[in-house]
Structure formats: structure tokens, C-alpha cells
Design an enzyme around this catalytic site. Structure first.
Site, mmCIF file in Angstrom:
data_model
loop_
_atom_site.group_PDB
_atom_site.id
_atom_site.type_symbol
_atom_site.label_atom_id
_atom_site.label_comp_id
_atom_site.label_asym_id
_atom_site.label_seq_id
_atom_site.Cartn_x
_atom_site.Cartn_y
_atom_site.Cartn_z
ATOM 1 N N TYR A 289 19.595 62.022 74.531
ATOM 2 C CA TYR A 289 18.183 61.038 74.621
ATOM 3 C C TYR A 289 17.081 62.170 75.354
ATOM 4 O O TYR A 289 15.902 62.253 74.957
ATOM 5 C CB TYR A 289 18.408 59.697 75.272
ATOM 6 C CG TYR A 289 17.241 58.857 75.810
ATOM 7 C CD1 TYR A 289 16.700 58.170 74.649
ATOM 8 C CD2 TYR A 289 16.503 58.907 76.928
ATOM 9 C CE1 TYR A 289 15.595 57.300 74.876
ATOM 10 C CE2 TYR A 289 15.410 58.013 77.150
ATOM 11 C CZ TYR A 289 14.847 57.198 75.932
ATOM 12 O OH TYR A 289 13.802 56.510 76.188
ATOM 13 N N LYS B 250 13.642 63.368 73.671
ATOM 14 C CA LYS B 250 12.474 62.901 74.217
ATOM 15 C C LYS B 250 11.722 64.252 74.770
ATOM 16 O O LYS B 250 10.471 64.191 74.611
ATOM 17 C CB LYS B 250 12.706 61.838 75.550
ATOM 18 C CG LYS B 250 13.003 60.608 75.106
ATOM 19 C CD LYS B 250 12.230 60.177 73.978
ATOM 20 C CE LYS B 250 12.657 58.478 73.840
ATOM 21 N NZ LYS B 250 11.644 57.852 72.921
HETATM 22 N N1 LIG Z 1 11.920 50.431 77.896
HETATM 23 C C1 LIG Z 1 11.519 51.453 78.469
HETATM 24 O O1 LIG Z 1 11.468 51.425 79.939
HETATM 25 C C2 LIG Z 1 11.639 52.841 77.918
HETATM 26 C C3 LIG Z 1 11.494 54.001 78.766
HETATM 27 C C4 LIG Z 1 11.225 55.258 78.214
HETATM 28 C C5 LIG Z 1 11.179 55.230 76.814
HETATM 29 N N2 LIG Z 1 11.270 54.208 76.159
HETATM 30 C C6 LIG Z 1 11.185 54.299 74.611
HETATM 31 O O2 LIG Z 1 10.269 53.186 74.101
HETATM 32 C C7 LIG Z 1 10.728 52.958 72.887
HETATM 33 C C8 LIG Z 1 10.928 51.521 72.448
HETATM 34 O O3 LIG Z 1 12.062 51.011 73.204
HETATM 35 P P1 LIG Z 1 12.266 49.569 73.781
HETATM 36 O O4 LIG Z 1 12.622 49.843 75.218
HETATM 37 O O5 LIG Z 1 11.155 48.846 73.633
HETATM 38 O O6 LIG Z 1 13.584 49.210 73.216
HETATM 39 P P2 LIG Z 1 14.025 48.014 71.949
HETATM 40 O O7 LIG Z 1 15.335 47.988 71.818
HETATM 41 O O8 LIG Z 1 13.264 46.642 72.782
HETATM 42 O O9 LIG Z 1 12.880 48.411 70.897
HETATM 43 C C9 LIG Z 1 13.481 49.526 70.035
HETATM 44 C C10 LIG Z 1 13.645 48.815 68.496
HETATM 45 O O10 LIG Z 1 13.660 50.063 67.611
HETATM 46 C C11 LIG Z 1 14.177 49.667 66.531
HETATM 47 N N3 LIG Z 1 15.004 50.744 65.810
HETATM 48 C C12 LIG Z 1 15.953 51.449 66.236
HETATM 49 N N4 LIG Z 1 16.333 52.521 65.463
HETATM 50 C C13 LIG Z 1 15.481 52.303 64.246
HETATM 51 C C14 LIG Z 1 15.499 52.890 63.177
HETATM 52 N N5 LIG Z 1 16.323 54.061 62.921
HETATM 53 N N6 LIG Z 1 14.421 52.629 62.336
HETATM 54 C C15 LIG Z 1 13.769 51.567 62.668
HETATM 55 N N7 LIG Z 1 13.714 50.798 63.632
HETATM 56 C C16 LIG Z 1 14.665 51.261 64.635
HETATM 57 C C17 LIG Z 1 15.285 48.616 67.077
HETATM 58 O O11 LIG Z 1 15.590 47.636 65.996
HETATM 59 C C18 LIG Z 1 14.472 47.989 68.280
HETATM 60 O O12 LIG Z 1 13.705 46.767 68.026
HETATM 61 C C19 LIG Z 1 12.008 53.865 72.539
HETATM 62 O O13 LIG Z 1 11.653 55.014 71.918
HETATM 63 C C20 LIG Z 1 12.563 54.229 74.104
HETATM 64 O O14 LIG Z 1 13.251 55.220 74.037
HETATM 65 C C21 LIG Z 1 11.525 52.966 76.570
#
Ligand SMILES: NC(=O)c1ccc[n+]([C@@H]2O[C@H](COP(=O)([O-])OP(=O)(O)OC[C@H]3O[C@@H](n4cnc5c(N)ncnc54)[C@H](O)[C@@H]3O)[C@@H](O)[C@H]2O)c1
Length: 292
Positions: A171, A175
Site C-alpha cells: 500500500y 501511494k
Molecule cells: N480512510 C482513511 O483514513 C484513508 C487514509 C489514507 C488513504 N485513504 C484512501 O482513500 C481512498 C478511499 O478509501 P476509504 O477509506 O473511503 O475506503 P472504502 O472502503 O470506504 O471505500 C473504497 C471504495 O473503493 C471501492 N473499490 C475498491 N476497489 C475497486 C476497484 N478495483 N474498482 C472500483 N472500485 C473499487 C470499494 O468497493 C469501496 O467502496 C482509498 O484510496 C484509500 O486508500 C483513506
């Protein structure tokens, strides 16, 4: 009048979490939104059209415009179809928010090939694949003499930028690659009228609730009336601003959490040591400590 009236936006992974919050805000600001979500589990297994469709229904119920797309953005053809859906449904594309993500944490010594490949595929290839097809469209538009004022917002992470996280070699590498790719995209695509930035968000979503050592912090109850610093909705205003036609910002990576926005500086050369000719190993042993 919304700040995104007339703009067409793709948001990947918009069926849940942070992407859903982006979709609701951008639609409320007047953008027509393609809500992409494969609908799989935290690790990317399975598929479900429900999450994308539910967000579309929420947007339409609030008077906005949206269409669902369930493509897997880690696949080249899925990414191409997603860009084509925006153009065929809403007549163009102005904003690309790359956000879809999964986690398959493991320590390096135990991480298997599938854990490495799937995380790199969804995050790094998934960002690039949609960016590639969108960039090809914007290049054609620009070459045809049309005025392009497009915006790409990628999703990096603290893991991979300023907070390396053991257990996330896959990851973190993806990133970090996304942050670097954003800077390249900003330089390459400027000539076509495209800006590119990235965010590194922190919010309470199913991904963070399932992260060992972090879940408890995110699960804490927020008393009624108090600011919920981990709400996914806190991440979306900067995305809404970066998406605007008149926003001038490009090539930046912003850390976003609660009410705080920080700009991140990437790798920079700090101290330097130098010799007039090639280094002797023995001299390096003496001099390298000067670099800290
Ligand atoms: N939540 C945090 O604190 C945090 C921190 C750093 C980075 N992020 C990044 O933010 C983004 C959103 O994450 P989140 O926390 O909202 O998670 P989440 O799981 O709530 O949402 C992610 C969504 O992406 C969809 N997804 C996954 N693989 C896919 C694919 N191949 N094609 C289409 N859709 C796909 C999933 O079905 C899911 O609904 C991600 O890139 C994550 O790495 C989140």
C-alpha cells in the site's frame, strides 16, 4: 448556482467512505457525477452493484445528476469504459477523482504475491489506467481546438508519504507512486489544460475501522453537536475546490484530516558531502555520518 455547475466528474470508489462523500458534495455543487464502484470487500474480493447505485439514488433524490458505473478500475478496459461512460452520458469530462482502494496488509516476510499484486493493481495501476484514458480524451479535445479546464485529484496516503507504516509495503509503495505520478501528470498535462493534485486523507471508513491499532480511535463516539473530526465528509471540500474550473493549483499533495489541511513537501536533497573524485569506501565510513 453551484461552484461546479456544468462540470462532469468521475469519482472512483464512490459507493462508500470518502469517495461517497466526494460524490455527494460535487453533485450538490452542480457537477454531473459518474459514481464508480466495484462494490467488493475491504480486500477487493467480490462485486456488488448496490453501493454505486445507492449513491446515485441519493444524488438524484437531492436533485442532482449522477450515473452508476461498476467497472473494476484496475482493468484497462474497465477504466476506458468508465471514461467513455462519462462522455456518452454527460457529454464530456472535466474532473477525475481517483479514490478507489483496498487493503491487504502483511509484513514483508509473509506478504504473498497476490497481496502485493492486488494492492498495486487497484491503487497504482487503477489510478494510472483511468488517468491515461482521461488524458487521451483531454489531449484530443485540446488538439481539436477546444478549451480544456480539467482537474485530476488523486488519493495518496500518509502511509507512503510522511508516515511509513509497517505492514503496508504494498500500500505504501502504491501511494508513494501515486504522489509521484501526480507530479508528473501536473507537468505533462498542463499543455492540454489539465491540473493534477493529490490528497492524503484520514477519515473513519470501513478501511480504517479494520486497520489493526487504528480501529478503536476511529470508532470512538462523538458527542452530539461536537465536530466529528474523522467524518469522511471533512475530506471533500478541498476536492470540491480543486475540481473547480478557475482553481489555479496544480502539482500539490495535501494531507487532509478534520479541519486541517497541510501541503506536503516531497523528497528533497538535504545535506550533501562531496569529493573531487570517486569516493573511497574508508572515507565514506568517516564522512557519511555528516549526513545525519
Ligand atoms: N480512510 C482513511 O483514513 C484513508 C487514509 C489514507 C488513504 N485513504 C484512501 O482513500 C481512498 C478511499 O478509501 P476509504 O477509506 O473511503 O475506503 P472504502 O472502503 O470506504 O471505500 C473504497 C471504495 O473503493 C471501492 N473499490 C475498491 N476497489 C475497486 C476497484 N478495483 N474498482 C472500483 N472500485 C473499487 C470499494 O468497493 C469501496 O467502496 C482509498 O484510496 C484509500 O486508500 C483513506
Amino acid at each position: 448556482m453551484g461552484s461546479l455547475d456544468g462540470r462532469v466528474a468521475i469519482i472512483t470508489g464512490a459507493g462508500r467512505g470518502i469517495g461517497r462523500a466526494h460524490a455527494l458534495l460535487l453533485a450538490a455543487e452542480g457537477a454531473a457525477v459518474v459514481v464508480n464502484d466495484l462494490g467488493g470487500d475491504n480486500e477487493g474480493s467480490g462485486a456488488d452493484a448496490g453501493p454505486a447505485q445507492q449513491v446515485v439514488e441519493e444524488i438524484i433524490a437531492a436533485g442532482g445528476r449522477a450515473v452508476a458505473d461498476t467497472a473494476n478500475i484496475a482493468e484497462w478496459a474497465g477504466a476506458q469504459g468508465l471514461v467513455e461512460r462519462a462522455i456518452s452520458t454527460f457529454g464530456g469530462l472535466d474532473v477525475l477523482v481517483n479514490n478507489a482502494g483496498i487493503l491487504r496488509d502483511a509484513f514483508i516476510a509473509t506478504m504473498d504475491e497476490a497481496q502485493w499484486d492486488s494492492v498495486i493493481a487497484v491503487h497504482l495501476k487503477g489510478h494510472f489506467a483511468v488517468l491515461h484514458h482521461a488524458a487521451a480524451y483531454w489531449k484530443d479535445q485540446s488538439k481539436a481546438g477546444k478549451q480544456v479546464a480539467a482537474s485530476v485529484i488523486n488519493t495518496a496516503s500518509a502511509s507512503g508519504t510522511f508516515m511509513p507504516n509497517p505492514g503496508q509495503a504494498n500500500y505504501g509503495a502504491a501511494k508513494a507512486g501515486i504522489a509521484a505520478m501526480t507530479q508528473v501528470a501536473a507537468l505533462e498535462l498542463e499543455r492540454y489544460g489539465v491540473r493534477a493534485n493529490a490528497i492524503a486523507p484520514v477519515a473513519r471508513t470501513r478501511l480504517t475501522l479494520a486497520t489493526p491499532g487504528m480501529g478503536a480511535m476511529f470508532a470512538e463516539e462523538v458527542p452530539d453537536g461536537e465536530f466529528d473530526a474523522f467524518a469522511p465528509e471533512n475530506i471533500s471540500p478541498i476536492v470540491g475546490y480543486l475540481a473547480q474550473e478557475k482553481c489555479p493549483i496544480t502539482g500539490k499533495v495535501f494531507a487532509v484530516q478534520g479541519g486541517a489541511i497541510s501541503v506536503l513537501n516531497g523528497w528533497t536533497a538535504a545535506q550533501t558531502i562531496e569529493t573531487a573524485g570517486p569516493w573511497e569506501l574508508a572515507d565514506l565510513a568517516d564522512r557519511l555520518p555528516e549526513l545525519g
